[in-house]
Scaffold this active site. Structure first.
Site, short mmCIF file in Angstrom:
data_model
loop_
_atom_site.label_atom_id
_atom_site.label_comp_id
_atom_site.label_asym_id
_atom_site.label_seq_id
_atom_site.Cartn_x
_atom_site.Cartn_y
_atom_site.Cartn_z
N TYR A 98 -1.68 -0.60 10.46
CA TYR A 98 -1.74 -0.84 9.02
C TYR A 98 -0.47 -0.36 8.34
O TYR A 98 0.12 -1.08 7.51
CB TYR A 98 -2.96 -0.14 8.43
CG TYR A 98 -3.20 -0.47 6.98
CD1 TYR A 98 -3.71 -1.71 6.61
CD2 TYR A 98 -2.94 0.45 5.97
CE1 TYR A 98 -3.94 -2.03 5.28
CE2 TYR A 98 -3.17 0.14 4.64
CZ TYR A 98 -3.67 -1.10 4.29
OH TYR A 98 -3.89 -1.41 2.98
N SER A 111 0.85 -1.19 0.00
CA SER A 111 0.00 0.00 0.00
C SER A 111 0.88 1.24 0.00
O SER A 111 2.01 1.21 0.52
CB SER A 111 -0.90 0.02 1.24
OG SER A 111 -1.60 1.25 1.36
#
Length: 257
Positions: free
Chosen positions: A159, A146
């Site tokens: 995350y 990501s």
């Protein structure tokens, strides 16, 4: 995305895709099937997984798997090998992403461990159990990371850390498993992974699209096309790399007025 049963013949290669029954994972599966791959969809959602695999046709099948549990990973990989006798590609897409995380002072260790377990330990376990079979066929791995590995919003520690760690794991695996197995990472930015009906009911604003240097928000096909290339022989000299798919946003200098 509209699911249609595949009528294509298999190219003889088998891919395992995790987090495969919706969103980016499903887009990758559909793209690979269109290119003739036999694709095994792995996910914790048994009901949807079976339904999606059936809709995709004979080149798709489903295996239930919690990627954070080594026994389930081992059994799932064994099931793939038992059915097809080979494995040529692994796409680690399964992840936990919660945009409404709690403040750092309220972050629960259990939540932190859960996110890292799925997002980082999962790809490690999959590489561990898949690598002998990938090596046998000079296969490839793509980890879905990501742009949050490079940029953060408040309260996204778990995350961001998991995706940053995944980039490090990617180049470590590339060195450990080379030259027989290539390992790369794809880092999506804003990808509209909603279903067609959801997109039609709540369209993104013109401003959302215009802020991207590419002029639009990303689509699952943007990620899927790159993943398919990285898995192919055309990318035979590419390993240990990160590919950012974000419409140029990580290169855009932004200041508040």
């Amino acid at each position: 995305m509209t699911l249609e049963p595949s009528k294509q013949q298999t190219n003889g290669k088998v891919a395992l895709v995790t987090g495969a029954v919706r969103g980016i994972g499903l887009g990758i599966v559909a793209w690979l099937i269109a290119e003739g791959w036999q694709v095994v969809l792995a996910d914790i959602d048994r009901k949807r997984g079976s339904k999606v695999a059936k809709a995709l046709g004979s080149n798709a099948c489903f295996v239930a798997m919690d990627v954070a549990q080594e026994n389930q990973v081992a059994m799932g990989v064994a099931e793939v090998l038992g059915q097809f006798g080979r494995l040529d590609a692994l796409v680690c897409n399964a992840a936990l992403a919660d945009p409404y995380n709690s403040p750092l002072t309220e972050l629960k260790l259990g939540y932190w461990n859960q996110v890292l377990g799925v997002n980082l330990t999962g790809p490690l376990l999959l590489a561990k159990h898949c690598s002998p079979y990938l090596q046998a066929h000079r296969g490839a791995v793509v980890n879905i990371a990501s742009t949050r590995a490079h940029q953060s919003e408040p309260n996204s520690e778990a995350y961001a850390a998991s995706k940053s760690g995944l980039l490090g794991l990617t180049h470590a695996l590339a060195v450990s498993l080379g030259p027989d197995v290539r390992v790369n990472a794809v880092s999506p930015g804003w990808i509209d992974s909603r279903s067609l009906g959801e997109r039609q009911q709540a369209r993104l604003s013109a401003r959302s699209h215009a802020q991207h240097p590419a002029g639009r928000v990303g689509m699952v096909e943007d990620v899927a096309a790159l993943v398919a290339w990285l898995l192919s022989d055309r990318a035979g000299f590419v390993t240990g790399q990160e590919f950012i798919v974000d419409g140029g946003m990580t290169r855009k200098m932004i200041y508040l007025d």
